[in-house]
Structures are given as structure tokens and as C-alpha cells.
Enzyme design. Structure first.
Site, PDB file in Angstrom:
ATOM      1  N   SER A 166       0.857  -1.183   0.000  1.00  0.00           N
ATOM      2  CA  SER A 166       0.000   0.000   0.000  1.00  0.00           C
ATOM      3  C   SER A 166       0.894   1.234   0.000  1.00  0.00           C
ATOM      4  O   SER A 166       2.073   1.165   0.378  1.00  0.00           O
ATOM      5  CB  SER A 166      -0.889   0.007   1.253  1.00  0.00           C
ATOM      6  OG  SER A 166      -1.522   1.254   1.447  1.00  0.00           O
TER       7      SER A 166
ATOM      8  N   TYR B 166      -2.433  -0.897  10.279  1.00  0.00           N
ATOM      9  CA  TYR B 166      -2.499  -1.237   8.850  1.00  0.00           C
ATOM     10  C   TYR B 166      -1.199  -0.823   8.160  1.00  0.00           C
ATOM     11  O   TYR B 166      -0.613  -1.582   7.380  1.00  0.00           O
ATOM     12  CB  TYR B 166      -3.691  -0.530   8.222  1.00  0.00           C
ATOM     13  CG  TYR B 166      -3.871  -0.764   6.744  1.00  0.00           C
ATOM     14  CD1 TYR B 166      -4.489  -1.920   6.271  1.00  0.00           C
ATOM     15  CD2 TYR B 166      -3.432   0.170   5.814  1.00  0.00           C
ATOM     16  CE1 TYR B 166      -4.662  -2.133   4.914  1.00  0.00           C
ATOM     17  CE2 TYR B 166      -3.601  -0.032   4.458  1.00  0.00           C
ATOM     18  CZ  TYR B 166      -4.219  -1.182   4.008  1.00  0.00           C
ATOM     19  OH  TYR B 166      -4.377  -1.392   2.660  1.00  0.00           O
TER      20      TYR B 166
END
Length: 274
Positions: free
Chosen positions: A159, A172
Site C-alpha cells: 500500500s 495497517y
């Protein structure tokens, strides 16, 4: 838009988190370019927003979309955080198709919460799926590639938060930083077996998981993150579509990227250059 064409005929691509979102897009795109698909997902029978899981309707829609391309597809209900589940899924894939050529590590979950407030359970859930799951699948497909000794491709989903911090999603972000480190280390370990290992760093993408997380937690964290880090897309067109991320996976899994390994490729619409 003229997109490149690839030939994955006679190849088998294993996709985790395949029932919806980016996973579904990856499965369909590889099938459109000739691959047969092994579709792993820990789907539920009905919607459950808090588990972040697809449901059986999502799975059926994905299977239908892949089958429409003419490709064969094997669905395997799999918990990527459970090593025995992963081993059984890989065995099922080889029993069905005789081989695996590409591993697409896509399964992941996202959660909001300040690092000073998230519970140990919430931390473990995100790290287990997003990092441990990538390691377990890569471990066992990697061992298969080593034993076969005919090369292979592993492409994982990191990401943009894997290279920057993220307000309200620190666990995350930590998991996605971990995917990049795992990718680089595994690329070194598997190079002698002619295996390429890379990862893709998407920006905000139009997927059910993003929509559900926003619904569960409200807009507060999203607005705060945007205030601190700016828009996901500097072109001003909002979240990108999963198919645009799939193009990076296709390229990294193709012969065109033969000498690309250990790379963390942003598909971020300029997010990380600000």
C-alpha cells in the site's frame, strides 16, 4: 485506452482474497489473458461488515466473471492466517491443475483506530491477515517453486501506507511496511531459483472493503487522514479502480518484468510524491 496484452496461456495463477475488490479484478484480468485461476477466499454466507469478509454472492459473481473468459477456476475456502489451510489450498491447486506459476497475495483487511487506542485483538487481526498471510502463502508456494525449479512469480499487495505513515491506521501501515520488507528479503532468497518477488502499492482504490470501513467507522478518520496527508489522487479524480491496479500485477507477473525483483511499485496517482 490502449492497454498492453499478455499471454498467460497454460499458466495457473493463485489469487488470495479473490471473491471481490482488487482480488476479483486480478483473477478476472489474469483469466482474460489466458490463465487458469485458483481463487482463495475466506468468504461468509452473508454480509458481516465487521469481519471484512466477502460473502457467497461475491464468490459466485467472481466465479461467473472468470468462467465467462473461458478460463477454468478452482475456488478454495481458505484462511490465509492458518498454515494448514494454506498448505491444503496449494495441494488442491496442484491436484486440480498440476502446477502453480504465479502467486498473487491480495487478501487483506483494513481498520481505523489510533495506535494508543487499538486493542491487542485489533492489532493481531490486521497483522495476521496482511502480513502473516502473505508470508504463509509465499512460504509454501515459494517452497513449491524451489522444488519445481522452473521459476515462478510472486506479487503481493502492499500500500502507499507501506512507505508513509497513516493517521488512524497505524497498525495497517505497519503491516504494509512489513510486506515490503518481506518482499525484498524473499526476492533475495528465491533469486537462485529464478523466482521474481515484487509488490504493488495502490493508493485509495474503489473497493467494497474501503466502503465498508468508512461505513463502520464514519468519516472522521478519513477526513483527518486527508487533512494531514492530502488527497489520494493528485489528478483529482478520486479513488482509482481495481482494474488499474491489476495492470501492475499483470506486468510484474509477465516476461516483460523478467529482471524486476524486490521492487515496491506504487500505483498511487502521485500520492507519495507530495
Amino acid at each position: 485506452m490502449n492497454l498492453p496484452s499478455y499471454d498467460f496461456s497454460d499458466q495457473v495463477v493463485l489469487v488470495t482474497g479473490a471473491a471481490r475488490g482488487m482480488g476479483r479484478s486480478h483473477a478476472v484480468k489474469f483469466a482474460e489473458h489466458g490463465a487458469d485461476i485458483v481463487a482463495l477466499d475466506l468468504y461468509e454466507d452473508t454480509d458481516n461488515l465487521e469481519t471484512h469478509r466477502a460473502n457467497s454472492d461475491d464468490l459466485d459473481e467472481m466465479l461467473s466473471s472468470v468462467e465467462e473468459t473461458g478460463a477454468d477456476v478452482l475456488p478454495v475456502k481458505t484462511d490465509v492466517t492458518d498454515e494448514s489451510d494454506v498448505e491444503e489450498a496449494i495441494e488442491a491447486a496442484i491436484d486440480e491443475f498440476g502446477r502453480i506459476d504465479v502467486l498473487v497475495n491480495n487478501a487483506g483487511i483494513g481498520d481505523f483506530g489510533l495506535l494508543t487506542e487499538v486493542s491487542e485483538e485489533e492489532w493481531d487481526a490486521v497483522l495476521d491477515v496482511n502480513l502473516k498471510g502473505v508470508w504463509l502463502c509465499s512460504k509454501h508456494v515459494g517452497k513449491y517453486f524451489m522444488e519445481r525449479n522452473e521459476g515462478g512469480k510472486i506479487v503481493s499487495t502492499s500500500s502507499t501506507t507501506g512507505i508513509v505513515g497513516q493517521h488512524g491506521m497505524g497498525h495497517y501501515s505497519a503491516s504494509k511496511h512489513g510486506v515490503i520488507g518481506l518482499t525484498k528479503s524473499l526476492a533475495l532468497e528465491l533469486a537462485e531459483y529464478d523466482v521474481n518477488v515484487n509488490c504493488v502499492l495502490p493508493t485509495g482504490t474503489n473497493t467494497p472493503g474501503v466502503e465498508e470501513t468508512s461505513r463502520v467507522y464514519g468519516s472522521e478518520y478519513v477526513e483527518k487522514a486527508a487533512e494531514l496527508s492530502g488527497p489520494w489522487n493528485i489528478f483529482g479524480t478520486g479513488a482509482i479502480e481495481p482494474e488499474q491496479v491489476s495492470e501492475a500485477f499483470l506486468w510484474l507477473a509477465s516476461d516483460a518484468a523478467r529482471y524486476v525483483t524486490g521492487a515496491a511499485l506504487p500505483v498511487d496517482a502521485g500520492f507519495t510524491i507530495k
